[in-house]
Motif scaffolding. Structure first.
Motif, mmCIF file in Angstrom:
data_model
loop_
_atom_site.group_PDB
_atom_site.id
_atom_site.type_symbol
_atom_site.label_atom_id
_atom_site.label_comp_id
_atom_site.label_asym_id
_atom_site.label_seq_id
_atom_site.Cartn_x
_atom_site.Cartn_y
_atom_site.Cartn_z
ATOM 1 N N ASN A 193 0.816 -1.213 0.000
ATOM 2 C CA ASN A 193 0.000 0.000 0.000
ATOM 3 C C ASN A 193 0.854 1.270 0.000
ATOM 4 N N PHE A 194 1.929 1.246 0.767
ATOM 5 C CA PHE A 194 2.775 2.435 0.854
ATOM 6 C C PHE A 194 3.419 2.751 -0.494
ATOM 7 N N PHE A 388 -0.318 3.692 8.812
ATOM 8 C CA PHE A 388 -0.984 3.029 7.696
ATOM 9 C C PHE A 388 -1.036 3.968 6.504
ATOM 10 N N SER A 389 -1.065 3.380 5.326
ATOM 11 C CA SER A 389 -1.193 4.109 4.073
ATOM 12 C C SER A 389 -2.659 4.120 3.664
ATOM 13 N N ARG A 402 -12.414 1.799 4.532
ATOM 14 C CA ARG A 402 -11.307 0.871 4.755
ATOM 15 C C ARG A 402 -11.144 0.657 6.249
ATOM 16 N N ASN A 403 -10.631 -0.515 6.607
ATOM 17 C CA ASN A 403 -10.378 -0.856 8.005
ATOM 18 C C ASN A 403 -8.873 -1.066 8.205
ATOM 19 N N TYR A 404 -8.378 -0.624 9.344
ATOM 20 C CA TYR A 404 -6.960 -0.760 9.644
ATOM 21 C C TYR A 404 -6.792 -1.348 11.042
ATOM 22 N N LEU A 429 -4.937 10.455 15.473
ATOM 23 C CA LEU A 429 -4.415 10.209 14.127
ATOM 24 C C LEU A 429 -3.795 11.490 13.614
ATOM 25 N N VAL A 430 -2.582 11.385 13.083
ATOM 26 C CA VAL A 430 -1.922 12.564 12.526
ATOM 27 C C VAL A 430 -1.329 12.214 11.170
ATOM 28 N N ALA A 431 -1.348 13.169 10.253
ATOM 29 C CA ALA A 431 -0.682 12.966 8.972
ATOM 30 C C ALA A 431 0.787 12.690 9.234
ATOM 31 N N GLU A 432 1.319 11.659 8.598
ATOM 32 C CA GLU A 432 2.701 11.270 8.873
ATOM 33 C C GLU A 432 3.655 12.375 8.429
ATOM 34 N N ALA A 433 4.544 12.767 9.344
ATOM 35 C CA ALA A 433 5.480 13.854 9.078
ATOM 36 C C ALA A 433 6.492 13.451 8.011
#
Length: 457
Positions: A193-194, A388-389, A402-404, A429-433
């Motif tokens: 996914n990434f 997660f992507s 989607r489930n994670y 949850l935060v946007a990945e830096a």
């Protein structure tokens, strides 16, 4: 037996050479084959590029057909379905080019000792190439891809390959999936996914991804990683004795995948896909071993029973308590989740594991990846429990979910050291830096339900 080769040994290595010089025969055949398939698009032929791409997924404006929109994401059939899909596609290229021994290359981007393997091969990055002394359009080029190297953490294989079982019951997952559909297996989550999101462009949505020629080399590598995993000591297949419920084994053994002409499709069984030497497959990989440093880490993790919070081979599956839940969590919002179901603290026993389920994630325009932070108390330091992507949410209808599953066991020692009593957990949850879209305020995601799981005492 055909051999699928590592593209690292086939590429010219830089854009100037890829535009001006003759290509390796394997990549030249691939480019010719893709061009021939594109030439059949107007007739919507089963041999066309459009048909191959639409078999994986279609957008909301495309009229569906029975053979299209099949991709098996978030399913324990993710690996066998894509293996059959690649075999059918490979056969199309061979038939159209007349190259009977051609094998689809793979893009191995996971050797930490080789930074240049994380860069898109040069033959996919140039708009034109030279054939018989003439500059012609390059069929392997599509616009809007990222030119940045794939982030090393996105293609790291240690956690994925340390998992010993192909399938596990939710709220855990195995290498290939879970006992229920709707959850990504380890190899599908990372690197699959990434990498889709890192490449960008049409690769970011299942509806369009197979229209990018690099898609097929990416999936060839994911397919190869299944073979690598199968060859590791201690790997437990879904059909091994006691590895899965009888119903799952029956479903696995009876599954069939069909591609191409809807009147006389090419079909594959899971038994076909499990044997690369079978007539239906008929190929092998140049290498099915891990880089030495990665292999050493995986061997150590498996020997310690450390599979990302997993179990030793002789352990039984635990039972789980859903001890707390919260609803409609939006990215950036911290939420304290109070435990219920009689699990008010850790007086009985310190838990050995901690898992979060993020169910019903929706987004119109998500960030490429999110980090899941947990805190012992709302004002404590955050710990990144997992990541997660969002491949599968970008470019999909607003109703798509989607489930994670995030195994937070790795941060348990930190939580306990801070005096975590087990009665609540703060989740954010935060946007990945470090990503280009990390500070984009117009992107976000909402999770319908976050559930915290602890093993039953």
């Amino acid at each position: 037996m055909r051999t699928r080769q590592n593209v690292a040994g086939l590429t010219l290595g830089n854009a100037a050479a890829a535009e001006a010089e003759a290509w390796h025969p394997v990549l030249d055949t691939y480019a010719r084959g893709v061009a021939l398939m594109r030439g059949l698009d107007a007739d919507v032929s089963p041999d066309s590029w459009l048909w191959a791409a639409n078999t994986h997924g279609i957008d909301q404006l495309t009229e569906p057909r029975p053979a299209w929109d099949q991709c098996a994401h978030g399913s324990r059939f993710f690996l066998p379905w894509h293996r059959a899909y690649l075999a059918w596609f490979e056969g199309t290229i061979r038939r159209l080019t007349g190259e009977d021994d051609w094998g689809l290359p793979y893009w191995d981007y996971s050797d930490p000792a080789l930074d240049d393997t994380r860069v898109l091969p040069a033959e996919f990055a140039v708009e034109r190439r030279t054939v018989d002394g003439q500059l012609v359009a390059n069929a392997l080029f599509v616009p809007d891809r990222s030119s940045d190297p794939l982030p090393e953490q996105d293609v790291d294989l240690v956690s994925t390959m340390s998992e010993t079982r192909f399938v596990r019951p939710v709220p855990t997952v195995g290498f290939g999936g879970a006992d229920r559909d709707g959850f990504f297996g380890d190899v599908e989550n990372q690197p699959h996914n990434f990498v889709h999101m890192d490449i960008g462009g049409i690769m970011q949505s299942p509806a369009t991804a197979a229209g990018d020629p690099i898609f097929w080399l990416h999936h060839s590598n994911i397919d190869r990683l299944w073979e690598v995993w199968r060859g590791l000591e201690g790997s437990v297949a879904l059909t091994d004795p006691g590895a899965a419920p009888v119903l799952l084994v029956t479903q696995w053994r009876s599954a069939m995948f069909a591609f191409g002409d809807e009147r006389s499709p090419t079909t594959y069984t899971t038994a076909d896909t499990e044997d690369l030497a079978s007539v239906a497959m008929g190929y092998g990989y140049e290498s099915t071993v891990l880089p030495p440093d990665v292999a050493a880490e995986v061997e150590a993790a498996r020997g310690a029973g450390d599979t990302g919070g997993g179990m030793a081979l002789d352990d039984t599956e635990p039972t789980w308590d859903a001890v707390g839940a919260t609803f409609d969590l939006t990215a950036g919002e911290a939420r304290e989740v109070a435990f219920t179901a009689g699990r008010r603290g850790l007086d009985d026993a310190v838990p050995s594991r901690l898992v979060l389920e993020l169910a019903g994630a929706r987004a119109t325009n998500p960030h490429a990846a999110y980090a899941v932070e947990v805190r012992a108390t709302p004002d404590a330091e955050p710990h990144v429990a997992g990541r997660f992507s969002t491949f599968g949410l970008a470019g999909t209808p607003d109703t798509e979910e989607r489930n994670y599953l995030v195994d937070a066991t790795g941060v348990l020692p930190d939580l306990l050291a801070e005096g975590w009593a087990g009665g609540a957990l703060t989740v954010r949850l935060v946007a990945e830096a470090g990503r280009p879209d990390a500070d984009d305020a117009d992107r976000s995601i909402t999770v319908r339900q976050v559930t915290v799981y602890l093993p039953s005492p």
